[in-house]
Design a protein around this motif. Structure first.
Motif, PDB file in Angstrom:
ATOM      1  N   GLU A 144      30.311  34.323  44.692  1.00 24.00           N
ATOM      2  CA  GLU A 144      29.782  34.233  46.049  1.00 24.00           C
ATOM      3  C   GLU A 144      29.209  32.845  46.342  1.00 24.00           C
ATOM      4  OE1 GLU A 144      30.318  36.730  48.194  1.00 24.00           O
ATOM      5  OE2 GLU A 144      31.375  37.586  46.465  1.00 24.00           O
ATOM      6  N   TYR A 145      28.935  32.060  45.313  1.00 20.41           N
ATOM      7  CA  TYR A 145      28.334  30.738  45.500  1.00 20.41           C
ATOM      8  C   TYR A 145      29.346  29.599  45.362  1.00 20.41           C
ATOM      9  CZ  TYR A 145      23.964  33.303  44.994  1.00 20.41           C
ATOM     10  OH  TYR A 145      22.937  34.198  45.178  1.00 20.41           O
ATOM     11  N   ALA A 146      30.506  29.872  44.812  1.00 28.39           N
ATOM     12  CA  ALA A 146      31.480  28.814  44.528  1.00 28.39           C
ATOM     13  C   ALA A 146      32.201  28.360  45.785  1.00 28.39           C
ATOM     14  CB  ALA A 146      32.490  29.308  43.500  1.00 28.39           C
ATOM     15  N   SER A 147      32.396  27.052  45.895  1.00 29.09           N
ATOM     16  CA  SER A 147      33.095  26.504  47.065  1.00 29.09           C
ATOM     17  C   SER A 147      34.604  26.470  46.864  1.00 29.09           C
ATOM     18  CB  SER A 147      32.583  25.094  47.377  1.00 29.09           C
ATOM     19  OG  SER A 147      32.776  24.241  46.266  1.00 29.09           O
ATOM     20  N   LEU A 148      35.065  26.265  45.628  1.00 30.75           N
ATOM     21  CA  LEU A 148      36.494  26.279  45.324  1.00 30.75           C
ATOM     22  C   LEU A 148      36.695  27.151  44.097  1.00 30.75           C
ATOM     23  CD1 LEU A 148      39.356  25.238  45.974  1.00 30.75           C
ATOM     24  CD2 LEU A 148      38.918  23.342  44.381  1.00 30.75           C
ATOM     25  N   LYS A 149      37.283  28.335  44.300  1.00 28.75           N
ATOM     26  CA  LYS A 149      37.407  29.347  43.248  1.00 28.75           C
ATOM     27  C   LYS A 149      38.838  29.348  42.706  1.00 28.75           C
ATOM     28  CE  LYS A 149      35.835  32.192  46.410  1.00 28.75           C
ATOM     29  NZ  LYS A 149      35.138  31.285  47.362  1.00 28.75           N
ATOM     30  N   ILE A 150      38.981  29.005  41.427  1.00 26.56           N
ATOM     31  CA  ILE A 150      40.299  28.896  40.804  1.00 26.56           C
ATOM     32  C   ILE A 150      40.459  30.007  39.775  1.00 26.56           C
ATOM     33  CG2 ILE A 150      41.861  27.428  39.489  1.00 26.56           C
ATOM     34  CD1 ILE A 150      40.421  25.001  40.640  1.00 26.56           C
ATOM     35  N   PHE A 151      41.365  30.936  40.053  1.00 23.72           N
ATOM     36  CA  PHE A 151      41.615  32.095  39.205  1.00 23.72           C
ATOM     37  C   PHE A 151      42.808  31.817  38.301  1.00 23.72           C
ATOM     38  CE2 PHE A 151      43.122  36.837  39.395  1.00 23.72           C
ATOM     39  CZ  PHE A 151      42.770  36.999  38.060  1.00 23.72           C
ATOM     40  N   ASP A 152      42.553  31.720  37.017  1.00 20.11           N
ATOM     41  CA  ASP A 152      43.611  31.534  36.026  1.00 20.11           C
ATOM     42  C   ASP A 152      43.999  32.906  35.495  1.00 20.11           C
ATOM     43  OD1 ASP A 152      45.349  30.656  34.092  1.00 20.11           O
ATOM     44  OD2 ASP A 152      43.786  29.914  32.735  1.00 20.11           O
ATOM     45  N   VAL A 153      45.090  33.448  36.001  1.00 15.97           N
ATOM     46  CA  VAL A 153      45.557  34.759  35.562  1.00 15.97           C
ATOM     47  C   VAL A 153      45.949  34.647  34.090  1.00 15.97           C
ATOM     48  CG1 VAL A 153      47.317  36.534  35.868  1.00 15.97           C
ATOM     49  CG2 VAL A 153      46.349  35.366  37.871  1.00 15.97           C
ATOM     50  N   ILE A 165      41.667  42.992  38.978  1.00 12.84           N
ATOM     51  CA  ILE A 165      42.602  41.930  39.349  1.00 12.84           C
ATOM     52  C   ILE A 165      42.695  41.814  40.866  1.00 12.84           C
ATOM     53  CG2 ILE A 165      45.036  41.236  39.296  1.00 12.84           C
ATOM     54  CD1 ILE A 165      45.095  42.698  36.506  1.00 12.84           C
ATOM     55  N   LYS A 166      42.761  42.949  41.535  1.00 14.29           N
ATOM     56  CA  LYS A 166      42.810  42.952  42.995  1.00 14.29           C
ATOM     57  C   LYS A 166      41.565  42.291  43.581  1.00 14.29           C
ATOM     58  CE  LYS A 166      44.238  46.726  44.936  1.00 14.29           C
ATOM     59  NZ  LYS A 166      44.293  48.112  45.518  1.00 14.29           N
ATOM     60  N   THR A 167      40.395  42.619  43.036  1.00 12.76           N
ATOM     61  CA  THR A 167      39.143  42.026  43.513  1.00 12.76           C
ATOM     62  C   THR A 167      39.140  40.519  43.309  1.00 12.76           C
ATOM     63  OG1 THR A 167      37.891  44.048  43.076  1.00 12.76           O
ATOM     64  CG2 THR A 167      36.641  41.991  43.181  1.00 12.76           C
ATOM     65  N   LEU A 168      39.557  40.070  42.131  1.00 15.15           N
ATOM     66  CA  LEU A 168      39.541  38.639  41.827  1.00 15.15           C
ATOM     67  C   LEU A 168      40.551  37.877  42.674  1.00 15.15           C
ATOM     68  CD1 LEU A 168      39.125  38.725  37.932  1.00 15.15           C
ATOM     69  CD2 LEU A 168      37.361  38.440  39.687  1.00 15.15           C
ATOM     70  N   LEU A 169      41.699  38.477  42.935  1.00 12.30           N
ATOM     71  CA  LEU A 169      42.684  37.832  43.800  1.00 12.30           C
ATOM     72  C   LEU A 169      42.132  37.666  45.217  1.00 12.30           C
ATOM     73  CD1 LEU A 169      45.971  39.603  42.638  1.00 12.30           C
ATOM     74  CD2 LEU A 169      45.462  37.158  42.430  1.00 12.30           C
ATOM     75  N   HIS A 170      41.432  38.674  45.703  1.00 15.26           N
ATOM     76  CA  HIS A 170      40.844  38.582  47.041  1.00 15.26           C
ATOM     77  C   HIS A 170      39.808  37.463  47.139  1.00 15.26           C
ATOM     78  CE1 HIS A 170      42.533  41.684  49.569  1.00 15.26           C
ATOM     79  NE2 HIS A 170      42.383  42.601  48.635  1.00 15.26           N
ATOM     80  N   LYS A 171      39.140  37.157  46.032  1.00 12.46           N
ATOM     81  CA  LYS A 171      38.070  36.164  46.057  1.00 12.46           C
ATOM     82  C   LYS A 171      38.563  34.749  45.771  1.00 12.46           C
ATOM     83  CE  LYS A 171      34.343  39.378  44.943  1.00 12.46           C
ATOM     84  NZ  LYS A 171      33.647  39.188  46.231  1.00 12.46           N
ATOM     85  N   ALA A 172      39.777  34.603  45.252  1.00  5.69           N
ATOM     86  CA  ALA A 172      40.264  33.301  44.806  1.00  5.69           C
ATOM     87  C   ALA A 172      40.774  32.425  45.950  1.00  5.69           C
ATOM     88  CB  ALA A 172      41.374  33.497  43.781  1.00  5.69           C
ATOM     89  N   ASP A 173      40.595  31.118  45.787  1.00 11.11           N
ATOM     90  CA  ASP A 173      41.194  30.129  46.697  1.00 11.11           C
ATOM     91  C   ASP A 173      42.518  29.612  46.137  1.00 11.11           C
ATOM     92  OD1 ASP A 173      38.925  30.016  48.552  1.00 11.11           O
ATOM     93  OD2 ASP A 173      37.860  29.051  46.901  1.00 11.11           O
ATOM     94  N   ILE A 174      42.564  29.453  44.816  1.00 17.63           N
ATOM     95  CA  ILE A 174      43.755  28.983  44.112  1.00 17.63           C
ATOM     96  C   ILE A 174      44.002  29.932  42.944  1.00 17.63           C
ATOM     97  CG2 ILE A 174      44.801  27.084  42.797  1.00 17.63           C
ATOM     98  CD1 ILE A 174      42.892  25.164  44.239  1.00 17.63           C
ATOM     99  N   VAL A 175      45.258  30.316  42.757  1.00 19.91           N
ATOM    100  CA  VAL A 175      45.609  31.186  41.633  1.00 19.91           C
ATOM    101  C   VAL A 175      46.719  30.528  40.827  1.00 19.91           C
ATOM    102  CG1 VAL A 175      46.478  33.435  40.919  1.00 19.91           C
ATOM    103  CG2 VAL A 175      44.978  33.269  42.905  1.00 19.91           C
ATOM    104  N   LYS A 176      46.514  30.455  39.506  1.00 18.11           N
ATOM    105  CA  LYS A 176      47.565  29.967  38.599  1.00 18.11           C
ATOM    106  C   LYS A 176      48.088  31.152  37.801  1.00 18.11           C
ATOM    107  CE  LYS A 176      47.640  27.926  34.154  1.00 18.11           C
ATOM    108  NZ  LYS A 176      47.911  29.195  33.660  1.00 18.11           N
ATOM    109  N   MET A 177      49.403  31.273  37.718  1.00 23.25           N
ATOM    110  CA  MET A 177      50.027  32.355  36.969  1.00 23.25           C
ATOM    111  C   MET A 177      51.356  31.879  36.409  1.00 23.25           C
ATOM    112  SD  MET A 177      51.376  34.728  40.146  1.00 23.25           S
ATOM    113  CE  MET A 177      49.852  34.533  41.077  1.00 23.25           C
TER     114      MET A 177
END
Length: 301
Positions: A144-153, A165-177
């Motif tokens: 909730e505090y991060a300005s750029l959220k990068i989710f490394d799947v 996973i669904k929750t984290l995808l909704h919160k991410a700005d960038i996703v690497k997979m």
């Protein structure tokens, strides 16, 4: 209050010892990324937890010797430092046996973490670290505090929770997979995999994700930014092993992405660093940044 004029990245999650037949190496996807982000000249903070044991003390010393701050790595008096049994097969691919109920399952949210994350250029996280309720709650609050959220799947059976996973995808700005993870994500949400483009579009639209980075090993990588997408070839190398290659790729990506470089510059750095680390044994090999720069010049993508 954090008085840090230099830009920095926060990597959240597991730090551990990978136990290979030939010996132990410091590891964990968030730490592997942090190690190489640091090597690229960007300050990095590792937010994790180790045990108050011999393995924990050795891990802390190793991280300090690499010049990375351990100020945000908590010490747990009850749960042990994490170890992972790692094996390399005949194709240089790694498999892991991840021990449960370890220190990084219990990362506590501390008051100073909110400012730490809020002031970071990027907040990097994966799903494995959130397998336990305690660390999961800490992660979800910090997002909730991060300005750029990068989710490394980074799927590691049996620690895959589709709702998480669904929750984290909704919160991410960038996703690497990687390609396999893209197919799995589509299957988790009842969608047929038809192509990279259609899958990326579905994930972007369904979860409101601005950027997707797709790694494909020897077939290169793709970068989906809004309605644009870019394809990049792999760097031909002799593989030492693939341990941490995706983490190194992400490090290269982040080192240029936080500086607002072009997609071409960002991905050239990512692919080059991923290949460079793959040409060496282990996820965190000793190297001088000048060695990587020479490699990059010789292996333009």
């Amino acid at each position: 209050m954090i008085n840090n004029k230099e830009p920095y990245v926060v990597c959240f999650g597991e730090v551990l010892w990978d136990i290979f037949p030939e010996g132990s190496r410091a590891g964990g996807a968030p730490f592997n990324a942090a190690y190489n982000i640091h090597k690229m000249g960007t300050d990095v903070k590792v937010l994790s937890r180790i045990g108050n044991d011999e393995l924990g003390h050795k891990l802390e010393d190793r991280i300090k010797n690499w010049g990375i701050t351990t100020g945000y790595i908590q010490v747990d008096d009850e749960n042990p430092t994490s170890t992972v049994l790692a094996k390399i097969d005949q194709h240089n691919e790694a498999t892991y046996e991840i021990i449960n109920q370890v220190a990084w399952d219990y990362i506590e949210l501390l008051p100073e973490h909110k400012e730490l994350v809020a002031n970071a250029e990027a907040f990097v996280f994966g799903s494995l670290s959130a397998r336990n309720e305690k660390t999961r709650e800490t992660l979800l609050q910090l997002l909730e505090y991060a300005s750029l959220k990068i989710f490394d799947v980074n799927f590691r059976p049996p620690f895959i929770d589709v709702d998480l996973i669904k929750t984290l995808l909704h919160k991410a700005d960038i996703v690497k997979m990687n390609k396999a993870e893209m197919r799995e994500i589509m299957a988790y949400f009842g969608e047929e995999y038809r192509s990279e483009d259609e899958s990326a579009a579905f994930i972007q639209n369904h979860f409101n994700i601005g950027e997707i980075v797709l790694t494909k090993g020897s077939k290169g990588a793709r970068y989906f930014v809004g309605n644009q997408n870019y394809g990049f070839s792999a760097v031909p190398i002799t593989i030492a092993d693939t341990v941490g290659s995706g983490d190194a790729f992400l490090s290269g990506f982040i080192s240029k992405r936080i500086k607002g470089e072009t997609p071409e510059e960002i991905m050239n750095q990512a692919i080059s660093l991923g290949a460079f680390i793959t040409s060496k044994p282990g996820a965190c090999p000793e190297y001088d940044p000048s060695e990587f720069n020479n490699f990059k010049l010789q292996h333009t993508v």
